[in-house]
Design a protein around this motif. Structure first.
Motif, PDB file in Angstrom:
ATOM      1  N   PHE A 366       0.818  -1.208   0.000  1.00 32.67           N
ATOM      2  CA  PHE A 366       0.000   0.000   0.000  1.00 32.67           C
ATOM      3  C   PHE A 366       0.853   1.260   0.000  1.00 32.67           C
ATOM      4  O   PHE A 366       0.320   2.367   0.018  1.00 32.67           O
ATOM      5  CB  PHE A 366      -0.928   0.020   1.221  1.00 32.67           C
ATOM      6  CG  PHE A 366      -2.154  -0.834   1.058  1.00 32.67           C
ATOM      7  CD1 PHE A 366      -3.206  -0.422   0.250  1.00 32.67           C
ATOM      8  CD2 PHE A 366      -2.265  -2.048   1.709  1.00 32.67           C
ATOM      9  CE1 PHE A 366      -4.344  -1.196   0.100  1.00 32.67           C
ATOM     10  CE2 PHE A 366      -3.392  -2.834   1.566  1.00 32.67           C
ATOM     11  CZ  PHE A 366      -4.438  -2.413   0.757  1.00 32.67           C
ATOM     12  N   ALA A 367       2.187   1.114  -0.010  1.00 28.30           N
ATOM     13  CA  ALA A 367       3.088   2.268  -0.039  1.00 28.30           C
ATOM     14  C   ALA A 367       3.071   2.876  -1.428  1.00 28.30           C
ATOM     15  O   ALA A 367       3.967   2.676  -2.244  1.00 28.30           O
ATOM     16  CB  ALA A 367       4.504   1.844   0.364  1.00 28.30           C
ATOM     17  N   ASP A 368       2.047   3.633  -1.712  1.00 27.06           N
ATOM     18  CA  ASP A 368       1.809   4.139  -3.056  1.00 27.06           C
ATOM     19  C   ASP A 368       0.936   5.385  -2.953  1.00 27.06           C
ATOM     20  O   ASP A 368      -0.035   5.405  -2.194  1.00 27.06           O
ATOM     21  CB  ASP A 368       1.109   3.059  -3.882  1.00 27.06           C
ATOM     22  CG  ASP A 368       0.724   3.535  -5.265  1.00 27.06           C
ATOM     23  OD1 ASP A 368      -0.404   4.032  -5.413  1.00 27.06           O
ATOM     24  OD2 ASP A 368       1.554   3.429  -6.176  1.00 27.06           O
ATOM     25  N   GLY A 369       1.287   6.414  -3.706  1.00 24.41           N
ATOM     26  CA  GLY A 369       0.538   7.654  -3.641  1.00 24.41           C
ATOM     27  C   GLY A 369      -0.927   7.489  -3.989  1.00 24.41           C
ATOM     28  O   GLY A 369      -1.798   8.109  -3.371  1.00 24.41           O
ATOM     29  N   GLY A 370      -1.232   6.637  -4.974  1.00 27.39           N
ATOM     30  CA  GLY A 370      -2.618   6.389  -5.331  1.00 27.39           C
ATOM     31  C   GLY A 370      -3.394   5.789  -4.182  1.00 27.39           C
ATOM     32  O   GLY A 370      -4.542   6.162  -3.912  1.00 27.39           O
ATOM     33  N   GLU A 371      -2.782   4.845  -3.461  1.00 30.15           N
ATOM     34  CA  GLU A 371      -3.432   4.197  -2.330  1.00 30.15           C
ATOM     35  C   GLU A 371      -3.552   5.138  -1.130  1.00 30.15           C
ATOM     36  O   GLU A 371      -4.337   4.889  -0.224  1.00 30.15           O
ATOM     37  CB  GLU A 371      -2.662   2.941  -1.935  1.00 30.15           C
ATOM     38  CG  GLU A 371      -2.646   1.851  -2.994  1.00 30.15           C
ATOM     39  CD  GLU A 371      -4.031   1.301  -3.290  1.00 30.15           C
ATOM     40  OE1 GLU A 371      -4.905   1.352  -2.396  1.00 30.15           O
ATOM     41  OE2 GLU A 371      -4.259   0.841  -4.424  1.00 30.15           O
ATOM     42  N   PHE A 372      -2.760   6.202  -1.133  1.00 31.08           N
ATOM     43  CA  PHE A 372      -2.836   7.197  -0.060  1.00 31.08           C
ATOM     44  C   PHE A 372      -3.851   8.300  -0.378  1.00 31.08           C
ATOM     45  O   PHE A 372      -3.967   9.263   0.367  1.00 31.08           O
ATOM     46  CB  PHE A 372      -1.463   7.832   0.168  1.00 31.08           C
ATOM     47  CG  PHE A 372      -0.534   7.020   1.047  1.00 31.08           C
ATOM     48  CD1 PHE A 372      -0.540   5.647   1.019  1.00 31.08           C
ATOM     49  CD2 PHE A 372       0.348   7.655   1.904  1.00 31.08           C
ATOM     50  CE1 PHE A 372       0.313   4.897   1.816  1.00 31.08           C
ATOM     51  CE2 PHE A 372       1.210   6.924   2.717  1.00 31.08           C
ATOM     52  CZ  PHE A 372       1.194   5.533   2.668  1.00 31.08           C
ATOM     53  N   GLY A 373      -4.540   8.158  -1.506  1.00 30.67           N
ATOM     54  CA  GLY A 373      -5.512   9.172  -1.882  1.00 30.67           C
ATOM     55  C   GLY A 373      -4.907  10.362  -2.576  1.00 30.67           C
ATOM     56  O   GLY A 373      -5.553  11.409  -2.711  1.00 30.67           O
ATOM     57  N   MET A 374      -3.660  10.218  -3.050  1.00 27.64           N
ATOM     58  CA  MET A 374      -2.985  11.322  -3.737  1.00 27.64           C
ATOM     59  C   MET A 374      -3.193  11.270  -5.242  1.00 27.64           C
ATOM     60  O   MET A 374      -2.646  12.092  -5.967  1.00 27.64           O
ATOM     61  CB  MET A 374      -1.476  11.269  -3.436  1.00 27.64           C
ATOM     62  CG  MET A 374      -1.145  11.463  -1.980  1.00 27.64           C
ATOM     63  SD  MET A 374       0.641  11.302  -1.704  1.00 27.64           S
ATOM     64  CE  MET A 374       0.739  11.653   0.060  1.00 27.64           C
ATOM     65  N   GLY A 375      -3.956  10.303  -5.724  1.00 29.12           N
ATOM     66  CA  GLY A 375      -4.205  10.164  -7.154  1.00 29.12           C
ATOM     67  C   GLY A 375      -3.101   9.404  -7.848  1.00 29.12           C
ATOM     68  O   GLY A 375      -3.333   8.479  -8.603  1.00 29.12           O
ATOM     69  N   ALA A 376      -1.890   9.809  -7.602  1.00 33.76           N
ATOM     70  CA  ALA A 376      -0.700   9.158  -8.145  1.00 33.76           C
ATOM     71  C   ALA A 376       0.478   9.727  -7.373  1.00 33.76           C
ATOM     72  O   ALA A 376       0.307  10.564  -6.483  1.00 33.76           O
ATOM     73  CB  ALA A 376      -0.561   9.419  -9.643  1.00 33.76           C
TER      74      ALA A 376
END
Length: 411
Positions: A366-376
């Motif tokens: 889940f270490a991913d900007g998309g998964e953090f709600g940042m879109g990308a």
């Protein structure tokens, strides 16, 4: 390269004042163009795959390079997700009045011109270009030689979107050569490029960090850990560990070391076996290596290795403090996770582990900007200055102070 930098600087001054609606229009037109050019993209990507195979790229690298219908749609959809995100430019971060009568605001502004140097993944062309655009920055992209044809066509789609929205085509530029000298030139473009973001393997990131005269957002490696505590739900631990390692072994958020509390050593085989069953090589300490004839004894080097392939190091530790100690020595500061039902142990882990991303009962993937709600994301930063963790829209801005007075003079 000098000409690209000059054009990017001019474009940046326009983007800094561009309204959100105009930037969003460019992104939507680019997404539409990606979908319309799907067959051309697949043909271009086939050329890149052949080139990569001729260069003997690993399976993990080929996987990063490959495009298919679903991945092209995901790239287009990621642009539309960025459209939905709030535009950070102009946000008032803080505001206060002074006894002097001055009103002071801290306001988000674009960084300026960003240089992104990356390998293999053609989707980075779209993600980086779109994020920089939405945050009001011009960007110079230098993609990997392996993804040259795919990135070139994706860039064409982005430019189509810019032109359709009335924004400068030079807002997103792609270095049109595979020559590695272009990287060296970008690293010396002080006064033109404001930030460099390297996204790739260790050799690339090391070179950028060692040679760049421009500030850098980067992570060198993703040596990520999952620690299974004595009070873990074993079924949950099995699911998290399996996903953290095997969902995609070639990404920076993949688990490379599994730590298990010695108190549940008798349950270690249950946690490891599903991972090994999918073809993952297990390298463990003496106790773990003895669990199965196919398991190998880990070396000291294994605890410091980012495999990016189906290989996993496994070690027994003496509780959460020992796990934290191991991570402090061997982690790259990227992402770590604890699996436990013990809230005290979880909070200790979350507080004491000094990595950019620390998780509880969740896969490191889940270490991913998309998964953090940042879109990308434009990358993951493991430094401590300005940006840390996924670098999304807010991290691509700086700030300035706006001071409003009524004629005050300082005594």
């Amino acid at each position: 390269m000098t000409g690209m930098g000059e054009r990017a600087r001019k474009a940046a001054s326009v983007l800094a004042q561009a309204p959100t609606e105009q930037k969003n229009k460019a992104l939507q037109l680019a997404a539409d163009s990606l979908r319309a050019n799907k067959s051309r993209l697949l043909a271009a990507n086939t050329k890149d795959i052949i080139y990569g195979e001729e260069k003997s790229l690993t399976d993990a690298m080929i996987d990063r390079l490959k495009l298919d219908d679903a991945r092209i749609e995901a790239i287009a959809a990621s642009l539309e997700e960025i459209i939905k995100l709030d535009d950070p430019v102009g946000d008032i971060m803080a505001q206060w009045d002074q006894p002097s009568g001055l009103n002071i605001s801290r306001v988000r502004v674009p960084l300026g011109v960003i240089g992104v140097i990356y390998e293999s993944r053609p989707n980075v062309t779209a993600d980086a270009g779109a994020l920089c655009l939405k945050a009001g920055n011009a960007v110079i992209l230098r993609g990997g030689s392996e993804s040259f044809h795919s990135s070139t066509l994706i860039h064409e789609c982005l430019v189509e979107g810019l032109e359709g929205a009335g924004l400068p085509a030079d807002s997103i530029q792609l270095v049109p050569t595979r020559d590695r000298c272009a990287v060296g030139m970008m690293l010396k473009m002080t006064g033109v490029i404001d930030i460099i973001v390297p996204r790739g393997g260790r050799s690339l990131v090391e070179r950028v960090q060692n040679e760049s005269r421009v500030p850098v957002f980067a992570h060198l490696e993703g040596i990520c850990h999952v620690y299974v505590d004595a009070d873990a739900d074993i079924e949950k631990a099995k699911d998290v560990a399996l996903n953290a390692k095997m969902r995609r072994t070639g990404i920076c958020g993949a688990m490379e070391t599994l730590l298990i509390d010695r108190k549940i050593a008798d349950r270690a085989a249950e946690i490891i076996e599903p991972i090994a069953a999918l073809g993952c090589e297990i390298r463990g300490d003496e106790t773990i290596a003895a669990l199965d004839a196919s398991y190998k004894l880990a070396t000291d080097e294994d605890w410091d290795t980012e495999y990016l392939e189906p290989i996993l190091s496994v070690k027994l530790v003496d509780g959460v403090a020992d796990a934290i100690g191991h991570i402090s020595v061997h982690s790259s500061g990227h992402t770590e996770s604890i699996v436990t039902e013990n809230s005290e142990a979880a909070e200790k882990f979350l507080k004491c582990v000094d990595s950019a991303i620390v998780m509880h009962n969740a896969s490191t993937q889940f270490a991913d900007g998309g998964e953090f709600g940042m879109g990308a994301e434009i990358g993951i930063a493991t430094g401590r200055i300005h940006a840390r963790g996924p670098v999304g829209l807010e991290q691509l801005t700086s700030f300035k102070y706006q001071v409003r007075g009524t004629g005050q003079t300082r005594p």
